[in-house]
Design an enzyme around this catalytic site. Structure first.
Site, short mmCIF file in Angstrom:
data_model
loop_
_atom_site.label_atom_id
_atom_site.label_comp_id
_atom_site.label_asym_id
_atom_site.label_seq_id
_atom_site.Cartn_x
_atom_site.Cartn_y
_atom_site.Cartn_z
CG HIS A 1 13.21 29.08 31.29
ND1 HIS A 1 12.34 28.27 31.99
CD2 HIS A 1 14.42 28.48 31.39
CE1 HIS A 1 13.00 27.25 32.49
NE2 HIS A 1 14.27 27.33 32.13
CB THR B 1 24.54 33.08 18.97
OG1 THR B 1 25.51 33.94 18.33
CG2 THR B 1 24.92 32.92 20.42
#
Lengths: 188, 183
Positions: free
Chosen positions: A107, A171
């Site tokens: 998104h 990450t």
């Protein structure tokens, strides 16, 4: 009510899979539902090496532009793949229960664009109108062990032999042979 | 020994030999034993009035066993062990909790030898009475969770947890204590 045991014991007919799923020798797939959200339109959307084991909790959520490669002798227990472009799993990799591996955030960051995405993505929406989202390949090198409940995010390369602790959120790249834990994942 | 089946089962398999369920205890399905490779006389023994609900799996290795007390609610936990996991009485274990010997376990295969690490008389994880384990918590290794303790959602627990403590986070740390209202 009794179910068809074959669905849960890896005895179903693998020829039911789309033609762009390539399977090596002696692979084992417990449930065909693992492939229910496989929508890749690439020439090879999923490529398994030899002797790969895939357990009931694993799902391959692959977008039309995505492809996943899994090396020989890897074990996927509860790996949820969210793949927009490219996820590469090396040889002898163990991915434990409740793990998520995603090569995109899926998104847009901007709230207005994200609202357009929400509308386009609704049940009656037009998915063609979804704004572009970025994707960065995920590479898990050989002999990596990914612990229970870990999450591996986009653009991450996990070096050969590394260990990802249970519940870690990865990450950034993990160097070869490194052991990381925590959220965000860090070397101990 | 005859292999028993559950009267309400949708999964077309009998229970593994030696699985014991006490009076008024409930097991959702023999599906819980899909990956059970335990070669112990009683792979799982539950006391009375305990509920083992949808999504719970006993992914036991050749030496693995689970002993469960009375009045427990297991709402979709995964037990992946080649040791003995002991759960006391009045224990709540929530959704997507995993109890395992190591960080990255996987179910055993039928042809794996029982020479692999593990001892049927060795306790791996011990959960004492009145413990409450929140959703998605991971309980790892060789440890004891003391009576009355609370494990927070998504905590990763690798060490002993004292009785009546609240343990949360990754790595799991004691963040507080609960007091008994009575006694």
């Amino acid at each position: 009510m009794s179910s068809d045991c074959r669905d849960f014991t890896g005895d179903w007919d693998y020829r039911l899979l789309p033609a762009n799923v390539r399977i090596g020798h002696d692979c084992w797939f417990e449930r065909k539902e693992s492939f229910a959200r496989f929508r890749s339109e690439q020439p090879t959307g999923l490529h398994f090496g030899d002797r790969v084991r895939v357990y009931t909790w694993t799902t391959f959520n692959v977008e039309p532009g995505g492809s996943i490669e899994v090396g020989d002798d890897s074990i996927l227990v509860g790996a949820v793949f969210m793949c927009a472009r490219s996820i590469h799993i090396g040889r002898g990799v163990i991915i434990s229960y409740h793990v998520t591996i995603a090569d995109s955030d899926f998104h847009p960051v901007d709230p207005d664009e994200r609202r357009r995405d929400a509308v386009a993505n609704s049940p009656s929406g037009d998915r063609q109108k979804r704004p572009d989202f970025t994707s960065e390949p995920v590479v898990i090198e050989d002999d990596v062990r990914i612990g229970i409940g870990a999450i591996i995010l986009k653009g991450v390369r996990v070096g050969a032999g590394a260990e990802i602790g249970a519940g870690a959120v990865v990450t950034r790249d993990v160097p070869l042979g490194c052991i990381v834990h925590g959220n965000p994942a860090r070397e101990q | 020994m005859a292999r028993e089946s559950l009267p309400h089962d949708w999964f077309d398999r009998p229970l593994p030999v030696g699985v014991r369920l006490g009076e008024r205890s409930w097991l959702y399905s023999s599906f819980a034993f899909l990956h059970c490779k335990s070669r112990q006389p009683s792979p799982v023994a539950a006391g009375r009035d305990s509920g083992i609900y949808n999504g719970t799996f006993f992914d036991l290795g050749p030496r693995g066993t689970v002993i469960l007390g009375n009045h427990c609610s297991i709402v979709g936990a995964i037990f992946c062990t080649n040791r003995r996991i002991k759960i006391g009485n009045f224990v709540f274990i929530s959704h997507e909790v995993v109890l395992a010997d190591e960080d990255a376990p996987h179910p055993w295969q039928a042809n794996e030898s029982d020479e692999v690490h593990g001892d049927p008389t060795e306790d791996g994880i011990v959960i004492e009475d009145d413990v409450w384990i929140g959703a998605q918590a991971t309980i790892l290794g060789h440890l004891r969770i003391g009576a009355g303790a609370i494990i927070g959602a998504a905590a990763v627990v690798r060490e002993n947890v004292p009785p009546l403590s609240i343990c949360a986070g990754n790595p799991g740390r004691v963040v507080g204590y609960v007091k008994r209202k009575s006694r």
